[in-house]
Design an enzyme around this catalytic site. Structure first.
Site, short mmCIF file in Angstrom:
data_model
loop_
_atom_site.label_atom_id
_atom_site.label_comp_id
_atom_site.label_asym_id
_atom_site.label_seq_id
_atom_site.Cartn_x
_atom_site.Cartn_y
_atom_site.Cartn_z
N ASP A 222 3.67 -0.98 -2.34
CA ASP A 222 3.76 0.44 -2.01
C ASP A 222 2.36 1.05 -1.82
O ASP A 222 1.46 0.78 -2.62
CB ASP A 222 4.48 1.15 -3.17
CG ASP A 222 4.89 2.57 -2.84
OD1 ASP A 222 5.79 2.75 -2.01
OD2 ASP A 222 4.32 3.51 -3.44
N GLU A 273 -0.37 -19.52 -7.46
CA GLU A 273 -0.05 -20.34 -8.64
C GLU A 273 1.37 -20.89 -8.54
O GLU A 273 1.77 -21.75 -9.32
CB GLU A 273 -0.14 -19.49 -9.92
CG GLU A 273 -1.55 -19.09 -10.30
CD GLU A 273 -1.57 -17.99 -11.38
OE1 GLU A 273 -0.51 -17.65 -11.94
OE2 GLU A 273 -2.67 -17.46 -11.62
C1 NOJ Z 1 6.13 4.90 -0.06
C2 NOJ Z 1 7.59 4.76 -0.37
O1 NOJ Z 1 8.22 4.09 0.70
C3 NOJ Z 1 8.13 6.15 -0.60
O2 NOJ Z 1 9.52 6.15 -0.73
C4 NOJ Z 1 7.46 6.72 -1.83
O3 NOJ Z 1 7.87 8.06 -1.99
C5 NOJ Z 1 5.94 6.70 -1.71
N1 NOJ Z 1 5.45 5.45 -1.21
C6 NOJ Z 1 5.29 6.95 -3.05
O4 NOJ Z 1 5.50 5.88 -3.90
#
Ligand code: NOJ
Length: 558
Positions: A222, A273
């Site tokens: 993310d 790993e």
């Molecule tokens: C990207 C994710 O896809 C989204 O859903 C989220 O709100 C933001 N990152 C923050 O984590």
């Protein structure tokens, strides 16, 4: 139509290949909205396990599971309170193991979401930071600073967060007095971690091993470009730094800084790993000249391309995006990813049915109340099928979002009091947010929550959902579900190497390319029929009669 090979004939053989991800079809499960096994209105891990036969029949290669960790749900689970556990509302670690085993037995890999930029404010680290006070090692895991002005009651700068409002939140110290400010680029319940802190780095490596040891095959990272930051003063104003997307060079204070790759190089060592090595895909909104760093074999290995989410349904836009994405992937020796929908955008069947256009205008429709009356669903469905065949014919991995195989549309008109997305609340209702693509899936034509669970659903489902249910589509040979199953099964037999050769066509509305062994994909993006090329039609997104290729239609030929 030709007979579909069974999955056991065609895929299980590749399970152990270290390259399994390069041309995989990955299905995104947003767990709280997939299937609810215990009637509490929230989808859960046993619910996913119960639907593994459906996923197997669909013919996907992997599941990407959005966050299922303990969370207060300030941002749909992207506010993680414990990275090494399961939210009790979704199940237990044993349920996770059962689900992973069921997927693996069905020949389906499992990718989980890792959210390293920020924790939840309920995470024990953040709670400890609040209790420990200024200058403590506990606060050093986050970004706590003093405010401006004589009383420190002004935020350190004017930077704005992704969900609306500033990026700084002031805390109340343990003695009850107003205190320091902490940084959060998303909701205030999502404090950003300090990636200069070795403890933070070590803990995430522990998390990667924790899930890898449980058999997870890979990770979706993310906001991978946000982790490392330079917060030295003087701060540049928001008008200069913006949200830090598409920055061309190193030097932005919080986005796409070169040092972030030290983190990913260390993660690569962890991935390697394992046998086969664990894979990773970056969610990195960075300038095209800097994507290859994330997708490099020494780093995460693959990076999302989101340009098709913004593209209009248009032959030349699609061609430009495809060409560009293939070149970018080649720069790092990676393969490209193709995405039409995910949990953050208006579903593509709806985008393609909007009068103003499919890409950039979809948010305006949501903002204007998202009435289904504005959507030409027939047209949206037709274009969605045509675009899906383009994607599935491309070399690289295709990411599908749960429900798109049912042709599900966005629920644009969720009432304000039922909305959950922080975007809605942080903008005072000016932005409606992303709930419309997160409405729990319909499995049956009727019944409580259309078979999602035995009771209600955590976001309201509209009455038309039953017509899009898996049960309604199961039996219909022309349904979107039957179409996806046929396309995925056929793709599996056709997809070999990663070559693609463009085929020129006199009409500017036609996009055509050839893949290995004479497999061709030909799309007429325009409204006017064109001559049908010679060859055997393997699959078509709409009925074809052999002499003309109708408008908004793709055929696979050989
Ligand atoms: C990207 C994710 O896809 C989204 O859903 C989220 O709100 C933001 N990152 C923050 O984590």
């Amino acid at each position: 139509m030709r007979e579909r090979p069974t999955r056991s004939d065609v895929t299980l053989k590749d399970l152990e290949s270290p390259d399994w991800w390069r041309q995989a079809v990955v299905y995104q499960v947003y767990p709280r909205s997939f299937a609810d096994s215990n009637g509490d209105g929230i989808g859960d891990l046993p619910g996913i396990t119960s639907r593994v036969p459906y996923l197997r029949e669909l013919g996907i290669d992997a599941v990407w599971l959005s966050p299922f960790y303990p969370s207060e749900l300030a941002d749909g689970g992207y506010d993680v309170a414990d990275y090494r556990d399961v939210d009790p509302r979704l199940g237990t670690l044993d349920d996770f193991d059962t689900m992973a085993a069921a997927l693996h037995d069905a020949g389906i890999k499992l990718i989980v979401d890792i959210v390293p930029n920020h924790t939840s404010d309920q995470h024990e680290w953040f709670q400890a930071a609040l209790a420990a006070g200024p200058g403590s090692p506990e606060r050093a895991r986050y970004h706590f600073v003093e405010g401006k002005g004589p009383d420190g009651d002004q935020p350190p700068n004017d930077w704005q967060s992704h969900f609306g409002g500033g990026v700084w939140e002031r805390v109340v110290e343990a003695d009850g007095t107003p205190g320091q400010w902490y940084l959060h680029f998303f909701a205030r319940e999502q404090p950003d971690l300090n990636w200069d802190n070795p403890e933070v780095r070590a803990d995430f490596e522990k998390t990667l091993r924790f899930w890898s040891d449980r058999g997870v095959d890979g990770f979706r990272i993310d906001v991978a470009h946000y982790l490392t930051k330079d917060l030295r003063e003087p701060f540049a104003p928001f008008s200069e730094v913006g949200l830090g997307e598409n920055v061309e060079a190193h030097g932005h204070p919080f986005s796409d800084r070169d040092e972030v790759h030290d983190v990913y190089r260390a993660w690569r060592k962890v991935f390697d790993e394992y046998t086969p090595p664990r894979i990773a895909v970056a969610e990195a909104w960075v300038h095209r000249s800097r994507v290859a760093r994330y997708a490099s074999p020494e780093g995460l290995g693959q990076s999302f391309n989101f340009d098709l989410l913004l593209a209009e349904f248009d032959a030349s836009e699609f061609r430009d995006v495809i060409q560009d994405s293939l070149e970018l992937a080649a720069e790092s020796g990676s393969s490209s990813t193709w995405v039409l929908s995910n949990h953050d955008v208006v579903r593509h069947a709806t985008r393609y049915g909007l009068p103003a256009g499919s890409g950039r205008h979809a948010k305006d429709w949501v903002r204007s109340g998202g009435s289904p009356d504005d959507v030409d669903t027939e047209r949206g469905d037709r274009r969605a099928r045509a675009a899906t065949l383009v994607l599935l014919a491309l070399p690289g991995s295709t990411y599908l979002y749960q429900g798109e195989e049912l042709g599900l549309h966005e629920v644009g008109d969720i009432p304000g009091d039922a909305r959950q997305d922080p975007t809605y609340f942080r903008t005072g209702g000016a932005e409606f947010g992303r709930d419309g693509c997160r409405v729990p899936l319909p499995w049956t034509k009727d019944g409580p929550s259309f078979g999602f669970g035995s009771n209600g659903a955590h976001l309201p489902q509209p009455t038309w959902f039953g017509d899009y249910s898996a049960a309604a589509e199961e039996a219909a040979p022309c349904s979107m579900l039957s179409f996806y199953r046929a396309a995925l099964a056929l793709r599996e037999t056709l997809q070999t190497d990663e070559s693609l050769t463009w085929i020129e066509h006199p009409s500017p509305d036609v996009l055509a390319f050839e893949r290995p062994n004479g497999w061709r994909s030909i799309t007429n993006f325009g409204a006017v029929p064109v001559d049908m090329p010679d060859g055997e039609v393997l699959l078509a997104s709409a009925p074809v009669d052999g002499s003309t290729l109708p408008g908004e239609t793709t055929v696979w030929m050989r």
